[in-house]
Design an enzyme around this catalytic site. Structure first.
Site, mmCIF file in Angstrom:
data_model
loop_
_atom_site.group_PDB
_atom_site.id
_atom_site.type_symbol
_atom_site.label_atom_id
_atom_site.label_comp_id
_atom_site.label_asym_id
_atom_site.label_seq_id
_atom_site.Cartn_x
_atom_site.Cartn_y
_atom_site.Cartn_z
ATOM 1 N N ASP A 51 2.894 10.065 -13.226
ATOM 2 C CA ASP A 51 1.579 9.445 -13.071
ATOM 3 C C ASP A 51 0.559 10.572 -13.018
ATOM 4 O O ASP A 51 0.923 11.738 -12.828
ATOM 5 C CB ASP A 51 1.535 8.629 -11.764
ATOM 6 C CG ASP A 51 0.171 8.001 -11.524
ATOM 7 O OD1 ASP A 51 -0.480 7.597 -12.510
ATOM 8 O OD2 ASP A 51 -0.266 7.933 -10.359
ATOM 9 N N SER A 52 -0.701 10.211 -13.148
ATOM 10 C CA SER A 52 -1.742 11.229 -13.022
ATOM 11 C C SER A 52 -1.820 11.752 -11.585
ATOM 12 O O SER A 52 -2.369 12.816 -11.353
ATOM 13 C CB SER A 52 -3.090 10.636 -13.422
ATOM 14 O OG SER A 52 -3.347 9.471 -12.667
ATOM 15 N N CYS A 66 1.657 5.582 -14.930
ATOM 16 C CA CYS A 66 0.192 5.595 -15.007
ATOM 17 C C CYS A 66 -0.270 4.543 -16.016
ATOM 18 O O CYS A 66 0.127 4.570 -17.191
ATOM 19 C CB CYS A 66 -0.269 6.983 -15.442
ATOM 20 S SG CYS A 66 -2.041 7.118 -15.655
ATOM 21 N N GLU A 114 -7.870 7.303 -2.266
ATOM 22 C CA GLU A 114 -7.520 8.705 -1.974
ATOM 23 C C GLU A 114 -8.146 9.142 -0.642
ATOM 24 O O GLU A 114 -7.615 9.996 0.050
ATOM 25 C CB GLU A 114 -7.982 9.622 -3.098
ATOM 26 C CG GLU A 114 -7.434 9.180 -4.445
ATOM 27 C CD GLU A 114 -6.425 10.115 -5.065
ATOM 28 O OE1 GLU A 114 -6.681 11.308 -5.051
ATOM 29 O OE2 GLU A 114 -5.393 9.620 -5.579
ATOM 30 N N CYS A 161 -3.919 -0.625 -12.313
ATOM 31 C CA CYS A 161 -4.075 0.800 -11.987
ATOM 32 C C CYS A 161 -3.143 1.081 -10.817
ATOM 33 O O CYS A 161 -3.019 0.246 -9.897
ATOM 34 C CB CYS A 161 -5.524 1.089 -11.611
ATOM 35 S SG CYS A 161 -5.775 2.744 -10.951
ATOM 36 N N HIS A 192 -3.279 2.763 -8.182
ATOM 37 C CA HIS A 192 -3.785 2.793 -6.805
ATOM 38 C C HIS A 192 -4.075 1.402 -6.240
ATOM 39 O O HIS A 192 -4.137 1.234 -5.034
ATOM 40 C CB HIS A 192 -5.081 3.609 -6.731
ATOM 41 C CG HIS A 192 -4.897 5.074 -6.878
ATOM 42 N ND1 HIS A 192 -4.284 5.648 -7.973
ATOM 43 C CD2 HIS A 192 -5.239 6.108 -6.062
ATOM 44 C CE1 HIS A 192 -4.273 6.965 -7.826
ATOM 45 N NE2 HIS A 192 -4.842 7.268 -6.673
HETATM 46 N N1 DGL Z 1 -2.978 6.569 -12.459
HETATM 47 C C1 DGL Z 1 -4.199 6.050 -13.019
HETATM 48 C C2 DGL Z 1 -3.937 4.662 -13.611
HETATM 49 O O1 DGL Z 1 -3.016 3.980 -13.235
HETATM 50 C C3 DGL Z 1 -5.307 5.963 -11.990
HETATM 51 C C4 DGL Z 1 -5.830 7.296 -11.524
HETATM 52 C C5 DGL Z 1 -6.505 8.080 -12.633
HETATM 53 O O2 DGL Z 1 -7.615 7.722 -13.058
HETATM 54 O O3 DGL Z 1 -5.894 9.060 -13.083
HETATM 55 O O4 DGL Z 1 -4.662 4.236 -14.464
#
Ligand code: DGL
Length: 261
Positions: A8-9, A71, A148, A180, A182
């Site tokens: 993931d990011s 992600c 976050e 997303c 989060h």
């Molecule tokens: N992991 C990203 C997503 O699920 C969210 C966080 C980001 O913008 O990198 O889209």
């Protein structure tokens, strides 16, 4: 015993790891959080694709047997443009599948990052399964920094959530995809804001299910008895990672390996 690679990011993809651990408790997991280059959600398809390619290469180099792109932004923007060498699953298709299964009216809301919304990947995946579906998407860029910051359920988040989701509520959706990584952490507040008439769907459980059947079909499931080991890598050792990892996976000592991809 080769692990399943998950990336993931950042930290949010651990919601998918938690679902994988529940569904496939014997499997080992190698997680990569690309915290140095977060956020992906505001970046272009070319950039997200380049990052995704590198992350896939890193996991492959570490000897994983399959990859889960946890992600949503990378799943939406990069996966359709890549041909991964290993069995690879994104979260968009399973999320769309779950939304179509739950929705009665076919009026489905999607909340996600700006780039995911712009790609219309969820809309396309939903309409492929149900052509008469009406998909309304809404970008919620403030949600990631709020999570976050650890602000998960208070009046600030509720005000922001009401403002973002008002057009979806007004349109009378009966299902909303948390598109997303989060957003599952905001589930209580989103459930309150949307009310009992709207089902909230996240792709973690359905992705774990897709991975389980895919690994079984490819004969890649670990043979019990196994001694699963989980390992977390990050590209930047930031404080929020450990805090949110504790929220998602439960508090425990969790060594983080700092890597360069
Ligand atoms: N992991 C990203 C997503 O699920 C969210 C966080 C980001 O913008 O990198 O889209």
């Amino acid at each position: 015993m080769k692990p399943i690679g998950v990336f993931d990011s950042g930290v949010g993809g651990l919601t998918v790891v938690a679902a994988l651990q529940r569904r496939l408790p014997e499997e080992s997991i190698l997680y990569l959080g690309d915290t140095a280059r977060l956020p992906y959600g505001s970046k272009s398809p070319d950039t997200v694709t380049r990052y995704t390619e590198r992350n896939l290469g890193f996991l492959e180099g570490r000897g994983v047997k399959a990859v889960v792109v946890a992600c949503n932004t990378a799943s939406a923007l990069a996966l359709p443009r890549l041909r991964p060498r290993l069995p690879t699953w994104g979260v968009v298709e399973p999320g769309a599948e779950a939304a179509v299964a739950r929705s009665r009216s076919g009026r489905i809301g999607v909340i996600a990052t700006e780039s995911t919304v712009r790609s219309d990947a969820y809309g396309a995946a939903i309409r492929r399964r149900r052509p008469d579906a009406e998909v309304l998407s809404c970008a919620c860029p403030l949600f990631v920094p709020l999570v976050e910051e650890g602000w998960l359920d208070d009046e600030v988040v509720e005000t922001v959530a009401r403002r973002y989701t008002a057009p979806l509520a007004d349109a009378g959706i009966d299902t909303m995809v948390l598109g997303c990584t989060h957003y599952p952490l905001l589930r209580p507040v989103l459930a309150r804001v949307m009310g009992p008439g709207v089902e909230l769907v996240d792709s973690a459980e359905t992705t774990a299910e897709a991975v389980a059947s895919g690994l079984a079909a490819d004969r890649l499931l670990v043979r019990p008895p196994a001694d699963p080991a989980h390992h977390l890598c990050v590209t930047d050792a930031s404080a929020p990672f450990a805090r949110i990892a504790d929220l998602i996976l439960g508090p425990q000592h969790r060594p983080l390996e700092l890597v360069d991809v």
